[in-house]
Design a protein around this motif. Structure first.
Motif, PDB file in Angstrom:
ATOM      1  N   ASP A  29      53.657  65.904  71.118  1.00 37.82           N
ATOM      2  CA  ASP A  29      52.876  65.522  69.936  1.00 37.82           C
ATOM      3  C   ASP A  29      53.413  66.188  68.673  1.00 37.82           C
ATOM      4  O   ASP A  29      52.673  66.746  67.876  1.00 37.82           O
ATOM      5  N   GLN A  31      54.621  66.537  65.069  1.00 42.21           N
ATOM      6  CA  GLN A  31      54.418  65.889  63.780  1.00 42.21           C
ATOM      7  C   GLN A  31      54.982  66.806  62.700  1.00 42.21           C
ATOM      8  O   GLN A  31      54.642  67.989  62.658  1.00 42.21           O
ATOM      9  N   LYS A  37      57.815  66.840  55.086  1.00 41.67           N
ATOM     10  CA  LYS A  37      58.372  66.214  56.291  1.00 41.67           C
ATOM     11  C   LYS A  37      59.302  67.149  57.095  1.00 41.67           C
ATOM     12  O   LYS A  37      60.100  66.692  57.896  1.00 41.67           O
ATOM     13  N   ARG A  98      62.521  61.360  66.450  1.00 42.82           N
ATOM     14  CA  ARG A  98      61.340  60.882  67.174  1.00 42.82           C
ATOM     15  C   ARG A  98      61.722  60.610  68.621  1.00 42.82           C
ATOM     16  O   ARG A  98      62.890  60.481  68.951  1.00 42.82           O
TER      17      ARG A  98
END
Length: 162
Positions: A29, A31, A37, A98
């Protein structure tokens, strides 16, 4: 997982939580930080078994990181944490990837170290107080005795990211 140097969000893998594993080798998970960013993951490691100067262990430029995220070790701090961890590495990236991937961290083993290269000389015709004749050759023999397989790193750590 709650370190103040951390940027972004992530958690331990469910499998490691269920097995009550003492060490974390997978995080999920992931992020990035909302504002810029970026992602900074603090990694606590036990480097007590390495018989090298502390200055080498805390020199971030001696670490190489491979993976899709283009992580770099931005800082290394001495640290006294759970499970005998002795150092904290800060893995930083501006553009996290990702999906499932790995980050491989290595502490490079380089010979000769800077201090040997800076004080060695192969010219004995003009002695001076700042160099030693043949020092590198002598210590190269010692290095071969302690590193007979010519390993290029002191350790490798693989972290699974999802």
């Amino acid at each position: 997982m709650t370190d103040p140097a951390r940027k972004g969000r992530f958690k331990r893998s469910d499998e490691e939580v269920r097995s009550h594993a003492k060490a974390v080798h997978a995080i999920t998970d992931i992020q990035p930080e909302v504002t810029d960013k970026s992602l900074t993951i603090p990694v606590a490691v036990d480097l007590s078994a390495l018989r090298v100067p502390g200055s080498l262990l805390t020199d971030a430029s001696q670490y190489a990181v491979e993976g899709k995220d283009n992580f770099k070790v931005s800082a290394v701090q001495t640290y006294s944490g759970a499970n005998g961890t002795t150092h904290k590495l800060l893995l930083t990236t501006d553009k996290p990837a990702r999906g499932e991937r790995t980050a491989t961290i290595r502490l490079r083993r380089q010979f000769p170290p800077r201090w040997i290269a800076n004080t060695n000389t192969t010219n004995d015709t003009t002695p001076d107080a700042n160099s030693t004749f043949g020092l590198q050759n002598l210590l190269q023999g010692v290095e071969r005795a302690y590193n007979p397989t010519n390993q290029t790193e002191y350790f490798t750590l693989i972290i699974n990211l999802q």
